[in-house]
Design an enzyme around this catalytic site. Structure first.
Site, PDB file in Angstrom:
ATOM      1  N   ILE A  45       0.864  -1.175   0.000  1.00 35.70           N
ATOM      2  CA  ILE A  45       0.000   0.000   0.000  1.00 35.70           C
ATOM      3  C   ILE A  45       0.902   1.227   0.000  1.00 35.70           C
ATOM      4  O   ILE A  45       1.603   1.500   0.986  1.00 35.70           O
ATOM      5  CB  ILE A  45      -0.939   0.006   1.225  1.00 35.70           C
ATOM      6  CG1 ILE A  45      -1.783  -1.278   1.246  1.00 35.70           C
ATOM      7  CG2 ILE A  45      -1.831   1.253   1.194  1.00 35.70           C
ATOM      8  CD1 ILE A  45      -2.660  -1.429   2.478  1.00 35.70           C
ATOM      9  N   GLU A  46       0.915   1.913  -1.152  1.00 40.05           N
ATOM     10  CA  GLU A  46       1.817   3.061  -1.309  1.00 40.05           C
ATOM     11  C   GLU A  46       1.120   4.352  -0.905  1.00 40.05           C
ATOM     12  O   GLU A  46      -0.085   4.384  -0.627  1.00 40.05           O
ATOM     13  CB  GLU A  46       2.296   3.119  -2.766  1.00 40.05           C
ATOM     14  CG  GLU A  46       3.060   1.853  -3.134  1.00 40.05           C
ATOM     15  CD  GLU A  46       3.697   1.879  -4.511  1.00 40.05           C
ATOM     16  OE1 GLU A  46       3.308   2.719  -5.356  1.00 40.05           O
ATOM     17  OE2 GLU A  46       4.595   1.042  -4.728  1.00 40.05           O
ATOM     18  N   CYS A  55       4.993  -2.360   2.905  1.00 40.19           N
ATOM     19  CA  CYS A  55       5.128  -3.575   2.090  1.00 40.19           C
ATOM     20  C   CYS A  55       4.021  -4.575   2.420  1.00 40.19           C
ATOM     21  O   CYS A  55       3.474  -4.592   3.532  1.00 40.19           O
ATOM     22  CB  CYS A  55       6.472  -4.245   2.358  1.00 40.19           C
ATOM     23  SG  CYS A  55       7.911  -3.315   1.838  1.00 40.19           S
ATOM     24  N   GLU A  57       4.249  -7.704   3.043  1.00 38.11           N
ATOM     25  CA  GLU A  57       4.584  -8.623   4.136  1.00 38.11           C
ATOM     26  C   GLU A  57       4.200  -8.025   5.484  1.00 38.11           C
ATOM     27  O   GLU A  57       3.674  -8.721   6.361  1.00 38.11           O
ATOM     28  CB  GLU A  57       6.092  -8.916   4.146  1.00 38.11           C
ATOM     29  CG  GLU A  57       6.600  -9.637   2.904  1.00 38.11           C
ATOM     30  CD  GLU A  57       7.101  -8.699   1.815  1.00 38.11           C
ATOM     31  OE1 GLU A  57       6.465  -7.626   1.600  1.00 38.11           O
ATOM     32  OE2 GLU A  57       8.099  -9.031   1.175  1.00 38.11           O
TER      33      GLU A  57
HETATM   34  N1  THU Z   1       7.503  -4.033  -1.694  1.00 42.41           N
HETATM   35  C1  THU Z   1       6.812  -4.988  -1.004  1.00 42.41           C
HETATM   36  O1  THU Z   1       5.609  -4.883  -0.803  1.00 42.41           O
HETATM   37  N2  THU Z   1       7.500  -6.055  -0.537  1.00 42.41           N
HETATM   38  C2  THU Z   1       8.828  -6.302  -0.770  1.00 42.41           C
HETATM   39  O2  THU Z   1       9.361  -7.312  -0.336  1.00 42.41           O
HETATM   40  C3  THU Z   1       9.606  -5.334  -1.533  1.00 42.41           C
HETATM   41  C4  THU Z   1       8.918  -4.092  -1.936  1.00 42.41           C
HETATM   42  C5  THU Z   1       6.754  -2.903  -2.256  1.00 42.41           C
HETATM   43  C6  THU Z   1       7.052  -1.560  -1.681  1.00 42.41           C
HETATM   44  C7  THU Z   1       6.650  -0.665  -2.826  1.00 42.41           C
HETATM   45  O3  THU Z   1       5.249  -0.446  -2.791  1.00 42.41           O
HETATM   46  C8  THU Z   1       6.965  -1.464  -4.069  1.00 42.41           C
HETATM   47  O4  THU Z   1       7.048  -2.811  -3.636  1.00 42.41           O
HETATM   48  C9  THU Z   1       8.232  -1.056  -4.774  1.00 42.41           C
HETATM   49  O5  THU Z   1       9.306  -1.038  -3.926  1.00 42.41           O
END
Ligand code: THU
Length: 128
Positions: A45-46, A55, A57
């Site tokens: 969720i950005e 992230c 996870e």
């Molecule tokens: N991101 C994750 O959700 N999990 C990871 O293990 C690596 C990165 C997400 C963060 C961001 O929304 C996008 O991936 C790019 O970095």
């Protein structure tokens, strides 16, 4: 094929369907399996304030912990952009503290890989 977690990658894919990633277009899904057999899904969720992004996870394990789950067995992680995605450094620390040496499940239905978190993150930070 590793058949220990037959459905968990699929759960992570279902989680990824909810990814909110308009800035990176990098979509991630995760699914936490508790020792009691419950599954908690997550997605990345950005946010326009980039540092607020979370992230997949951490979303999944925070959901589990916030529902009172203390014993986590495994987390599956998938990404539409990376067939062998592994958790970032911040997530490794969080997963270690909240889930211990859990199993990390990556891959797809025809090729499942299971890794111990300790193999990816052998020397976690521990607050004394
Ligand atoms: N991101 C994750 O959700 N999990 C990871 O293990 C690596 C990165 C997400 C963060 C961001 O929304 C996008 O991936 C790019 O970095």
């Amino acid at each position: 094929m590793n058949s220990k977690y037959p459905d968990l990658l699929h759960e992570a894919e279902e989680g990824m369907a909810r990814a909110y990633a308009p800035y990176s277009n990098f979509r991630v899904g995760a699914a936490v399996l508790t020792r009691g057999g419950k599954v908690y899904r997550g997605c990345n969720i950005e946010n326009g304030s980039f540092g607020a992004t979370v992230c997949a996870e951490r979303v999944a394990i925070f959901k589990a912990v916030s529902e009172g789950e203390a014993a986590v067995e495994a987390i599956a992680i998938v990404s539409a952009n990376d067939p062998r995605i592994l958790p970032c450094g911040i997530c490794r620390q969080v997963l270690w503290e909240l889930g211990g040496d859990l199993d990390i499940v990556i891959g797809n239905a025809s090729s499942v890989e299971v890794l111990k978190l300790s193999s990816l993150y052998p020397q976690p930070f521990k607050k004394t």
